[in-house]
Design a protein around this motif. Structure first.
Motif, PDB file in Angstrom:
ATOM      1  N   GLU A 143      -0.242  -6.268  -4.565  1.00 28.33           N
ATOM      2  CA  GLU A 143       0.743  -5.218  -4.283  1.00 28.33           C
ATOM      3  C   GLU A 143       0.121  -3.835  -4.444  1.00 28.33           C
ATOM      4  OE1 GLU A 143       3.988  -5.933  -6.830  1.00 28.33           O
ATOM      5  OE2 GLU A 143       4.724  -7.682  -5.731  1.00 28.33           O
ATOM      6  N   LYS A 144      -0.633  -3.720  -5.549  1.00 26.74           N
ATOM      7  CA  LYS A 144      -1.263  -2.424  -5.782  1.00 26.74           C
ATOM      8  C   LYS A 144      -2.274  -2.098  -4.714  1.00 26.74           C
ATOM      9  CE  LYS A 144       0.794  -1.320  -9.618  1.00 26.74           C
ATOM     10  NZ  LYS A 144       1.671  -0.151  -9.699  1.00 26.74           N
ATOM     11  N   THR A 145      -2.980  -3.126  -4.241  1.00 23.76           N
ATOM     12  CA  THR A 145      -3.987  -2.904  -3.185  1.00 23.76           C
ATOM     13  C   THR A 145      -3.311  -2.419  -1.914  1.00 23.76           C
ATOM     14  OG1 THR A 145      -5.396  -4.614  -4.135  1.00 23.76           O
ATOM     15  CG2 THR A 145      -5.818  -3.971  -1.854  1.00 23.76           C
ATOM     16  N   GLU A 146      -2.144  -3.078  -1.601  1.00 22.19           N
ATOM     17  CA  GLU A 146      -1.423  -2.665  -0.405  1.00 22.19           C
ATOM     18  C   GLU A 146      -0.926  -1.212  -0.554  1.00 22.19           C
ATOM     19  OE1 GLU A 146       1.658  -5.463   0.133  1.00 22.19           O
ATOM     20  OE2 GLU A 146       0.334  -7.100   0.821  1.00 22.19           O
ATOM     21  N   ALA A 147      -0.427  -0.921  -1.788  1.00 18.68           N
ATOM     22  CA  ALA A 147       0.035   0.457  -2.007  1.00 18.68           C
ATOM     23  C   ALA A 147      -1.109   1.455  -1.864  1.00 18.68           C
ATOM     24  CB  ALA A 147       0.667   0.572  -3.412  1.00 18.68           C
ATOM     25  N   LEU A 148      -2.292   0.954  -2.367  1.00 25.08           N
ATOM     26  CA  LEU A 148      -3.466   1.828  -2.239  1.00 25.08           C
ATOM     27  C   LEU A 148      -3.806   2.059  -0.781  1.00 25.08           C
ATOM     28  CD1 LEU A 148      -5.758   3.388  -3.606  1.00 25.08           C
ATOM     29  CD2 LEU A 148      -7.062   1.263  -3.718  1.00 25.08           C
ATOM     30  N   GLN A 149      -3.661   1.059   0.030  1.00 18.18           N
ATOM     31  CA  GLN A 149      -3.968   1.195   1.444  1.00 18.18           C
ATOM     32  C   GLN A 149      -3.009   2.209   2.109  1.00 18.18           C
ATOM     33  OE1 GLN A 149      -6.460  -0.047   3.215  1.00 18.18           O
ATOM     34  NE2 GLN A 149      -7.331  -1.043   1.395  1.00 18.18           N
ATOM     35  N   VAL A 150      -1.725   2.133   1.663  1.00 19.47           N
ATOM     36  CA  VAL A 150      -0.736   3.068   2.223  1.00 19.47           C
ATOM     37  C   VAL A 150      -1.092   4.506   1.856  1.00 19.47           C
ATOM     38  CG1 VAL A 150       1.673   3.778   2.115  1.00 19.47           C
ATOM     39  CG2 VAL A 150       1.118   1.356   2.241  1.00 19.47           C
ATOM     40  N   VAL A 151      -1.501   4.633   0.552  1.00 20.47           N
ATOM     41  CA  VAL A 151      -1.871   5.981   0.108  1.00 20.47           C
ATOM     42  C   VAL A 151      -3.070   6.487   0.892  1.00 20.47           C
ATOM     43  CG1 VAL A 151      -2.766   7.298  -1.823  1.00 20.47           C
ATOM     44  CG2 VAL A 151      -0.876   5.732  -2.178  1.00 20.47           C
ATOM     45  N   LEU A 152      -4.050   5.587   1.105  1.00 21.87           N
ATOM     46  CA  LEU A 152      -5.251   5.997   1.856  1.00 21.87           C
ATOM     47  C   LEU A 152      -4.899   6.394   3.289  1.00 21.87           C
ATOM     48  CD1 LEU A 152      -7.849   3.334   0.582  1.00 21.87           C
ATOM     49  CD2 LEU A 152      -7.796   5.796   0.085  1.00 21.87           C
ATOM     50  N   GLN A 153      -3.922   5.691   3.861  1.00 26.68           N
ATOM     51  CA  GLN A 153      -3.514   6.034   5.222  1.00 26.68           C
ATOM     52  C   GLN A 153      -2.843   7.432   5.252  1.00 26.68           C
ATOM     53  OE1 GLN A 153      -1.036   2.771   6.514  1.00 26.68           O
ATOM     54  NE2 GLN A 153      -2.745   1.311   6.749  1.00 26.68           N
ATOM     55  N   LYS A 154      -1.979   7.608   4.188  1.00 25.79           N
ATOM     56  CA  LYS A 154      -1.330   8.931   4.119  1.00 25.79           C
ATOM     57  C   LYS A 154      -2.347  10.043   3.944  1.00 25.79           C
ATOM     58  CE  LYS A 154       3.155   7.485   2.254  1.00 25.79           C
ATOM     59  NZ  LYS A 154       4.084   7.615   1.110  1.00 25.79           N
ATOM     60  N   LEU A 155      -3.382   9.731   3.094  1.00 21.58           N
ATOM     61  CA  LEU A 155      -4.414  10.740   2.857  1.00 21.58           C
ATOM     62  C   LEU A 155      -5.168  11.065   4.130  1.00 21.58           C
ATOM     63  CD1 LEU A 155      -5.987  12.468   0.849  1.00 21.58           C
ATOM     64  CD2 LEU A 155      -7.438  10.503   0.355  1.00 21.58           C
ATOM     65  N   GLU A 156      -5.430  10.053   4.886  1.00 24.97           N
ATOM     66  CA  GLU A 156      -6.167  10.271   6.145  1.00 24.97           C
ATOM     67  C   GLU A 156      -5.329  11.100   7.117  1.00 24.97           C
ATOM     68  OE1 GLU A 156      -8.299   7.607   9.643  1.00 24.97           O
ATOM     69  OE2 GLU A 156      -7.384   6.643   7.923  1.00 24.97           O
ATOM     70  N   LYS A 157      -4.017  10.796   7.105  1.00 23.48           N
ATOM     71  CA  LYS A 157      -3.121  11.550   7.994  1.00 23.48           C
ATOM     72  C   LYS A 157      -3.026  13.018   7.565  1.00 23.48           C
ATOM     73  CE  LYS A 157       1.565  11.436   9.823  1.00 23.48           C
ATOM     74  NZ  LYS A 157       2.873  10.749   9.778  1.00 23.48           N
ATOM     75  N   SER A 158      -2.968  13.192   6.204  1.00 22.49           N
ATOM     76  CA  SER A 158      -2.895  14.568   5.690  1.00 22.49           C
ATOM     77  C   SER A 158      -4.152  15.351   6.033  1.00 22.49           C
ATOM     78  CB  SER A 158      -2.674  14.564   4.172  1.00 22.49           C
ATOM     79  OG  SER A 158      -1.443  13.981   3.853  1.00 22.49           O
ATOM     80  N   ASN A 159      -5.302  14.692   5.897  1.00 23.53           N
ATOM     81  CA  ASN A 159      -6.566  15.370   6.245  1.00 23.53           C
ATOM     82  C   ASN A 159      -6.580  15.793   7.704  1.00 23.53           C
ATOM     83  OD1 ASN A 159      -7.655  15.256   3.685  1.00 23.53           O
ATOM     84  ND2 ASN A 159      -8.602  13.240   3.994  1.00 23.53           N
ATOM     85  N   ALA A 160      -6.011  14.913   8.537  1.00 29.47           N
ATOM     86  CA  ALA A 160      -5.983  15.248   9.965  1.00 29.47           C
ATOM     87  C   ALA A 160      -5.074  16.445  10.207  1.00 29.47           C
ATOM     88  CB  ALA A 160      -5.509  14.037  10.781  1.00 29.47           C
ATOM     89  N   GLU A 161      -3.917  16.437   9.499  1.00 33.16           N
ATOM     90  CA  GLU A 161      -2.996  17.560   9.665  1.00 33.16           C
ATOM     91  C   GLU A 161      -3.602  18.868   9.132  1.00 33.16           C
ATOM     92  OE1 GLU A 161       0.561  16.389   7.752  1.00 33.16           O
ATOM     93  OE2 GLU A 161       1.235  15.063   9.370  1.00 33.16           O
ATOM     94  N   ILE A 162      -4.328  18.742   8.006  1.00 31.91           N
ATOM     95  CA  ILE A 162      -4.981  19.942   7.444  1.00 31.91           C
ATOM     96  C   ILE A 162      -6.028  20.484   8.408  1.00 31.91           C
ATOM     97  CG2 ILE A 162      -6.524  20.725   5.601  1.00 31.91           C
ATOM     98  CD1 ILE A 162      -4.998  18.849   3.721  1.00 31.91           C
ATOM     99  N   ALA A 163      -6.783  19.616   8.988  1.00 36.21           N
ATOM    100  CA  ALA A 163      -7.814  20.051   9.947  1.00 36.21           C
ATOM    101  C   ALA A 163      -7.166  20.751  11.132  1.00 36.21           C
ATOM    102  CB  ALA A 163      -8.639  18.852  10.396  1.00 36.21           C
ATOM    103  N   ARG A 164      -6.011  20.163  11.583  1.00 35.74           N
ATOM    104  CA  ARG A 164      -5.313  20.762  12.717  1.00 35.74           C
ATOM    105  C   ARG A 164      -4.751  22.140  12.333  1.00 35.74           C
ATOM    106  NH1 ARG A 164      -2.774  16.695  13.767  1.00 35.74           N
ATOM    107  NH2 ARG A 164      -0.806  17.108  12.681  1.00 35.74           N
TER     108      ARG A 164
END
Length: 847
Positions: free
Chosen positions: A74-95
């Motif tokens: 469960e924690k691994t899946e949550a970690l994956q979600v967080v990593l996805q959010k982080l990647e999305k945030s980085n993309a938004e920050i770059a934009r």
């Protein structure tokens, strides 16, 4: 401004992204640590199961491990979600970074594209940003602004270097305008930023200023044109002389008056060459001489020469030809009126509606034995008529109602005898048809009345003749009375109103002498001579009028002649220097029987003539006893007088034709000398030869002769300065004439003496709180406003302060006033007053 708002949006967006990214990274790190812990637990459980067998406890451990494994997943899946959010945030920050950079670039492009210069300052005035136009403002002006420089230091340095030539005050919206040394004009608009700094926009308004200047110059040209047209059409000649003596401005009226063309004014370098021009009409451009100048029979002008503060001189010439002709006519009429009045066989008087005398003629005063003292201002009930006033009041009330009243009055004459007067009261109406007073026309009918009493039979015929004669005289005298009244006012004006400003003018000029520069000294001296001549002419006219009217009566007494002769010698020793005369004098002591006042006037006139006509030669003033007379002789080396002229020189208005004629002479000097010598019964003789000189000798009868030898002359010179003991005195001066007060104050201050002036006794009392402790000497005018009398004021002060030195100033030379001051310590100063006379009076007051 837009740039500031975009930066603020980008920075807040960036800050939010950074905060969220940091939170995700922290959560990822925590999940990794937790996952590693679960993996270790899982590995340990697996090991125990594999090594320890499958019992109850092992199963429970396995079961627990499975649960832990699920939690790890469960924690691994949550970690994956967080990593996805982080990647999305980085993309938004770059934009967002990309959009921010684009917004910054667009904002920079927009700022650079505007035509105005712009500079952004922080709260301390440091330059954060400026566009390229701001740099071009200072091109070629030795000013190079940089990021980080203090803007206010830049402008202060620019003002010091003269780059900013002028700063106009802020307008209602706070906008300031700079004028730079390159002739450019900038309007500064200042706005505050949210951080406390300023945004300043420089708007180039040079073209606007040029248009405004051109419009202003056009308006000025139009106004100058209108002003020139106005000045050219005024009936006053105007000439402006610059401080170098050149002609700066004139109008058409001046061209007409001066008789020169405008091209002549252009060609002449200065006013001196202008006045030498052949067509010049003769207008005087200096301050010397009388203000009224006669150019020709059709042009008389009133000159006014004014020194302006900038060193230029304004000359105005007002056409007073008609006024001058009118004044000359008045003078001629006054002479005729005087002659007629002196010969009218009637008693004439004028009484106001308040029942006070305003005028009496010589015949009136002689009949009642009133002497030469005028009755001006005396009430009927307190005058010589007080005994008959109850009988006259009825007639006075009738004439004040507008009736013409004729009646016979029985009164006491000068000899103490009962006389009879046929009187006519004529009402005097003004322009508003209001009664101002009435004329009294009276004829002495005493002889007729007595004859009527003795010759009862001829009564009717006699009364008819008297009434007829009275009517004839009434018609003649009514026409003359107004002229007589004008003459009285004219003589009063000369004796006071003219002497008052003349005294002020003399004192002003003598104060000016000590203050002007050497270059202006000739002008002051010329003005002094003109004032002296004017004083001499006025006094001559007054003396002549009094002599002709029989007002002057000698008061002969035993007098020592030496002090008077010494005083005249000292006075004319100074005057002789102006005429370059070698003046000598020698006197013998003598007690004479004469009127010193009249004797002084005779000798002054003779000495003045000797100085004028003996210029550049010698004048000898001698007094010696011969028999029973003191013979006073005045020799001069002048042009001399022919035998024919010697028979006319003592006549009225007699002026000889020679090179020594003076334009201000009326030819009355020797006429006055002859009149006064006849009054004194002193013989005067003249001996003269043309080209050699003249000698006038006056024989004054001796009262007694003292055989005492004296030195031949008084050679001491008067001390011009005041003793130091007088410099700490405080002098109070009361005079209703403003110019006289200013003149006296200026003169005393030049001498270093403190003076306080007042317009009247009431003001003096109010200012000083009725205290005279600070006053060391009082100078008071005789005629003041509102019926105040300087003599009454002096007597009032003497009652409480008998030791207070007081001087009374007046143009009244009557014996009555002089006699009234006898026995008092009040000094009498006759106007006009000069500085020498005033200094002598001050020394005498404190001696």
């Amino acid at each position: 401004m837009p740039r500031t708002n975009s930066n603020q949006v980008s920075e807040s967006t960036q800050l939010a992204y950074d905060t969220e990214l940091e939170a995700l990274r922290s959560e990822l790190t925590r999940q990794k640590v937790e996952n590693e812990k679960l993996e270790k637990i899982n590995a340990a459980l697996m090991y125990r199961i594999e090594e320890g067998g499958f019992d109850h406890h092992s199963y429970r451990a396995f079961e627990h491990a499975v649960q832990l494994s699920e939690k790890v997943n469960e924690k691994t899946e949550a970690l994956q979600v967080v990593l996805q959010k982080l990647e999305k945030s980085n993309a938004e920050i770059a934009r967002a970074h990309q959009e921010t950079n684009q917004l910054k670039q667009r904002l920079n492009d927009a700022i650079e594209s505007i035509n105005q210069a712009m500079v952004l300052l922080d709260s301390k005035g440091a330059v954060i940003y400026f566009n390229r136009h701001f740099g071009t403002v200072w091109d070629n002006l030795t000013i190079t602004p940089k990021i980080g420089d203090n803007y206010y230091d830049i402008t202060q340095h620019a003002k010091h270097l003269g780059v900013i030539r002028r700063v106009l005050p802020p307008d209602s919206e706070g906008r300031v305008i700079y004028q730079l040394s390159n002739s450019r004009w900038y309007q500064l608009t200042i706005r505050r930023t949210q951080e406390g700094g300023n945004v300043i926009l420089f708007n180039d308004i040079t073209e606007v200023k040029l248009d405004e200047s051109n419009r202003y110059e056009q308006v000025i040209k139009e106004k100058n044109k209108l002003l020139q047209s106005l000045i050219d059409n005024v009936d006053v000649g105007i000439l402006l002389i610059n401080k170098d003596g050149g002609v700066a401005f004139w109008n058409n009226t001046f061209l007409t008056q001066s008789n020169v063309s405008k091209y002549t004014l252009f060609d002449c370098k200065n006013i001196y060459t202008l006045q030498m021009h052949a067509d010049w009409s003769g207008l005087k451009l200096d301050q010397g001489g009388a203000t009224t100048q006669i150019i020709n029979e059709n042009l008389v002008v009133d000159r006014r020469i004014t020194m302006l503060p900038d060193g230029n001189t304004l000359c105005t010439f007002t056409n007073v030809t008609s006024q001058h002709k009118y004044a000359e006519t008045l003078k001629q009429n006054e002479s005729w009126i005087r002659m007629i009045t002196d010969n009218v066989p009637a008693l004439i008087a004028y009484i106001g509606t308040d029942k006070h005398f305003l005028y009496t003629n010589k015949g009136y005063r002689d009949w009642y034995g009133l002497g030469e003292e005028p009755l001006y201002g005396v009430a009927m009930e307190q005058s010589h008529l007080k005994q008959v006033y109850p009988r006259l009041i009825h007639y006075v009330e009738r004439v004040n109602r507008g009736e013409i009243v004729s009646f016979q009055s029985e009164e006491m004459n000068a000899q103490g005898e009962t006389g009879f007067l046929q009187k006519v009261y004529l009402p005097h109406f003004n322009d508003k048809n209001e009664i101002e007073g009435h004329f009294v026309l009276a004829t002495d009918v005493s002889e007729q009345v007595r004859s009527k009493q003795q010759l009862q039979a001829a009564k009717d015929q006699l009364e008819s003749n008297v009434e007829k004669r009275t009517r004839e005289l009434n018609h003649a005298n009514i026409a003359l009375q107004e002229a007589m009244n004008s003459k009285s006012k004219f003589l009063a004006a000369i004796s006071h109103d003219l002497m008052q400003p003349l005294s002020a003018a003399i004192l002003f000029n003598e104060s000016l002498r000590d203050q002007v520069q050497a270059s202006a000294s000739p002008i002051v001296s010329a003005l002094d001579n003109s004032l002296s001549d004017l004083n001499s002419l006025i006094r001559t006219l007054i003396e002549t009028s009094k002599l002709d009217a029989g007002v002057v009566q000698p008061d002969k007494q035993r007098e020592n002649a030496l002090p008077l002769l010494a005083q005249l010698a000292e006075e004319f020793s100074h005057i002789s220097q102006d005429y370059q005369v070698n003046f000598r004098y020698k006197f013998q002591d003598a007690i004479v029987f004469t009127d010193l006042s009249l004797l002084s006037r005779i000798l002054r006139n003779l000495l003045s003539n000797a100085m004028k006509y003996g210029a550049n030669g010698k004048v000898l003033f001698v007094a010696r006893t011969v028999g029973n007379d003191l013979r006073i002789s005045i020799f001069d080396q002048g042009v001399g007088i022919s035998s024919d002229d010697q028979t006319v020189i003592f006549k009225e208005f007699s002026r000889l034709e020679n090179d020594f004629n003076y334009s201000y002479s009326l030819g009355l000097g020797l006429y006055i000398v002859d009149k006064m010598s006849r009054l004194l019964e002193h013989n005067i003789s003249v001996s003269s030869a043309q080209g050699v000189g003249s000698c006038f000798t006056l024989s004054v009868p001796l009262a007694s002769v003292q055989d005492i030898e004296h030195e031949p002359a008084f050679n001491g010179t008067p001390q011009d300065g005041l003793p130091e003991s007088l410099l700490d005195k405080q002098i109070w001066h009361i005079d209703n004439d403003t110019n006289m007060r200013i003149a006296m104050q200026t003169l005393f201050e030049n001498w270093g003496v403190e003076v306080v002036t007042f317009s009247g006794f009431a003001q003096c009392m109010a200012v000083t709180d009725n205290c005279f402790d600070d006053c060391d000497l009082l100078i008071v005018d005789y005629h003041l406003d509102d019926g105040e009398n300087g003599l009454e004021i002096a007597k009032h002060i003497k009652q409480t302060l008998p030791s207070m030195p007081i001087m009374l100033c007046t143009a009244n030379h009557s014996k009555v006033l002089a006699n009234e001051l006898e026995g008092t310590s009040i000094q009498l100063l006759h106007k006009p007053i000069n500085s020498a006379k005033l200094k002598q009076a001050l020394k005498s007051a404190f001696s």
